[in-house]
Design an enzyme around this catalytic site. Structure first.
Site, PDB file in Angstrom:
ATOM      1  N   ASN A 189       0.833  -1.197   0.000  1.00  0.00           N
ATOM      2  CA  ASN A 189       0.000   0.000   0.000  1.00  0.00           C
ATOM      3  C   ASN A 189       0.873   1.255   0.000  1.00  0.00           C
ATOM      4  O   ASN A 189       1.963   1.289   0.590  1.00  0.00           O
ATOM      5  CB  ASN A 189      -1.029   0.000   1.135  1.00  0.00           C
ATOM      6  CG  ASN A 189      -0.460  -0.267   2.508  1.00  0.00           C
ATOM      7  OD1 ASN A 189       0.516  -0.981   2.663  1.00  0.00           O
ATOM      8  ND2 ASN A 189      -1.084   0.313   3.524  1.00  0.00           N
ATOM      9  N   GLU A 225       0.190   5.172   0.716  1.00  0.00           N
ATOM     10  CA  GLU A 225      -0.765   6.186   1.165  1.00  0.00           C
ATOM     11  C   GLU A 225      -0.359   7.577   0.674  1.00  0.00           C
ATOM     12  O   GLU A 225       0.692   7.764   0.059  1.00  0.00           O
ATOM     13  CB  GLU A 225      -0.896   6.118   2.687  1.00  0.00           C
ATOM     14  CG  GLU A 225      -1.440   4.753   3.118  1.00  0.00           C
ATOM     15  CD  GLU A 225      -1.694   4.620   4.611  1.00  0.00           C
ATOM     16  OE1 GLU A 225      -1.206   5.454   5.407  1.00  0.00           O
ATOM     17  OE2 GLU A 225      -2.385   3.658   4.988  1.00  0.00           O
ATOM     18  N   CYS A 276      -4.016   0.556  -2.474  1.00  0.00           N
ATOM     19  CA  CYS A 276      -3.877  -0.687  -1.716  1.00  0.00           C
ATOM     20  C   CYS A 276      -2.766  -1.566  -2.293  1.00  0.00           C
ATOM     21  O   CYS A 276      -2.392  -1.442  -3.469  1.00  0.00           O
ATOM     22  CB  CYS A 276      -5.178  -1.483  -1.748  1.00  0.00           C
ATOM     23  SG  CYS A 276      -6.499  -0.792  -0.728  1.00  0.00           S
ATOM     24  N   GLU A 313      -2.970  -4.640  -3.101  1.00  0.00           N
ATOM     25  CA  GLU A 313      -3.462  -5.469  -4.208  1.00  0.00           C
ATOM     26  C   GLU A 313      -3.412  -4.695  -5.530  1.00  0.00           C
ATOM     27  O   GLU A 313      -3.105  -5.261  -6.585  1.00  0.00           O
ATOM     28  CB  GLU A 313      -4.900  -5.922  -3.923  1.00  0.00           C
ATOM     29  CG  GLU A 313      -5.044  -6.837  -2.724  1.00  0.00           C
ATOM     30  CD  GLU A 313      -5.262  -6.105  -1.409  1.00  0.00           C
ATOM     31  OE1 GLU A 313      -4.827  -4.937  -1.275  1.00  0.00           O
ATOM     32  OE2 GLU A 313      -5.877  -6.704  -0.512  1.00  0.00           O
ATOM     33  N   CYS A 365     -10.103  -5.183   0.551  1.00  0.00           N
ATOM     34  CA  CYS A 365     -11.252  -4.275   0.640  1.00  0.00           C
ATOM     35  C   CYS A 365     -12.187  -4.521  -0.546  1.00  0.00           C
ATOM     36  O   CYS A 365     -11.840  -5.216  -1.515  1.00  0.00           O
ATOM     37  CB  CYS A 365     -10.782  -2.826   0.676  1.00  0.00           C
ATOM     38  SG  CYS A 365     -10.227  -2.178  -0.921  1.00  0.00           S
ATOM     39  N   CYS A 416     -10.776  -3.644  -3.952  1.00  0.00           N
ATOM     40  CA  CYS A 416      -9.747  -4.575  -4.426  1.00  0.00           C
ATOM     41  C   CYS A 416     -10.338  -5.916  -4.828  1.00  0.00           C
ATOM     42  O   CYS A 416      -9.806  -6.589  -5.716  1.00  0.00           O
ATOM     43  CB  CYS A 416      -8.650  -4.732  -3.389  1.00  0.00           C
ATOM     44  SG  CYS A 416      -7.556  -3.292  -3.365  1.00  0.00           S
TER      45      CYS A 416
HETATM   46  N1  THU Z   1      -5.038  -1.940   2.721  1.00  0.00           N
HETATM   47  C1  THU Z   1      -4.468  -2.662   1.721  1.00  0.00           C
HETATM   48  O1  THU Z   1      -3.491  -2.216   1.110  1.00  0.00           O
HETATM   49  N2  THU Z   1      -5.008  -3.847   1.404  1.00  0.00           N
HETATM   50  C2  THU Z   1      -5.999  -4.474   2.098  1.00  0.00           C
HETATM   51  O2  THU Z   1      -6.355  -5.598   1.774  1.00  0.00           O
HETATM   52  C3  THU Z   1      -6.628  -3.777   3.211  1.00  0.00           C
HETATM   53  C4  THU Z   1      -6.221  -2.364   3.418  1.00  0.00           C
HETATM   54  C5  THU Z   1      -4.426  -0.657   3.103  1.00  0.00           C
HETATM   55  C6  THU Z   1      -5.134   0.592   2.674  1.00  0.00           C
HETATM   56  C7  THU Z   1      -4.603   1.587   3.687  1.00  0.00           C
HETATM   57  O3  THU Z   1      -3.364   2.106   3.224  1.00  0.00           O
HETATM   58  C8  THU Z   1      -4.365   0.772   4.930  1.00  0.00           C
HETATM   59  O4  THU Z   1      -4.310  -0.579   4.503  1.00  0.00           O
HETATM   60  C9  THU Z   1      -5.426   0.940   5.993  1.00  0.00           C
HETATM   61  O5  THU Z   1      -6.687   0.750   5.486  1.00  0.00           O
END
Ligand code: THU
Length: 136
Positions: free
Chosen positions: A46, A48, A57, A59, A90, A93
């Protein structure tokens, strides 16, 4: 779950990339690895952003890497995260995976201790909308 899929290799790839996640806001680092139709493994983490909705994310990163490398389809996914709860993909994703995967495609959920749960895409995203829904 398909016996020919090397989940240990997916675990290693996701675990290796998870610490590289850029997650200064949530402090929740995620790694994802996927097995492409050509046998290659692609990973993502991920990333941000100070403008929160712009973050992406793990994925999404793994899928982008697969497409950039010439992969056409996803045969398996593994998501690696930490915490008491399963780090399942999520909703957005799940749809991203759906674009390139079959209903029976396995999605494994892992933490540093190993794989905690396994689902199929159909279990996580039933009755989904996909490319075949659109007229050609
Ligand atoms: N996140 C992912 O990268 N993948 C997931 O399967 C769940 C959530 C990330 C998004 C965000 O940067 C952090 O986790 C918190 O939600």
């Amino acid at each position: 779950m398909p016996a020919d899929i090397d989940f240990e290799a997916l675990f290693a790839a996701a675990a290796a990339i998870q610490p590289r996640a850029y997650a200064p806001y949530s402090r929740f680092k995620v790694g994802a690895a996927l097995l492409a139709d050509d046998g290659a493994i692609h990973a993502g983490c991920n990333v941000e952003n100070a403008a929160y909705p712009v973050g992406s994310c793990a994925e999404a990163g793994a899928i982008a890497a697969m497409i950039a490398a010439g992969g056409k389809a996803i045969r398996a996914v593994l998501v690696f995260g930490e915490g008491a709860e399963l780090v399942t993909p999520c909703g957005a994703c799940r749809q991203r995976i759906r674009e390139f995967a079959a209903p029976e495609t396995p999605i494994a959920i892992a933490d540093p201790d190993g794989i905690r749960a396994r689902f199929t895409l159909e279990e996580l995203l039933p009755a989904s909308f996909g490319p075949a829904n659109l007229p050609r």
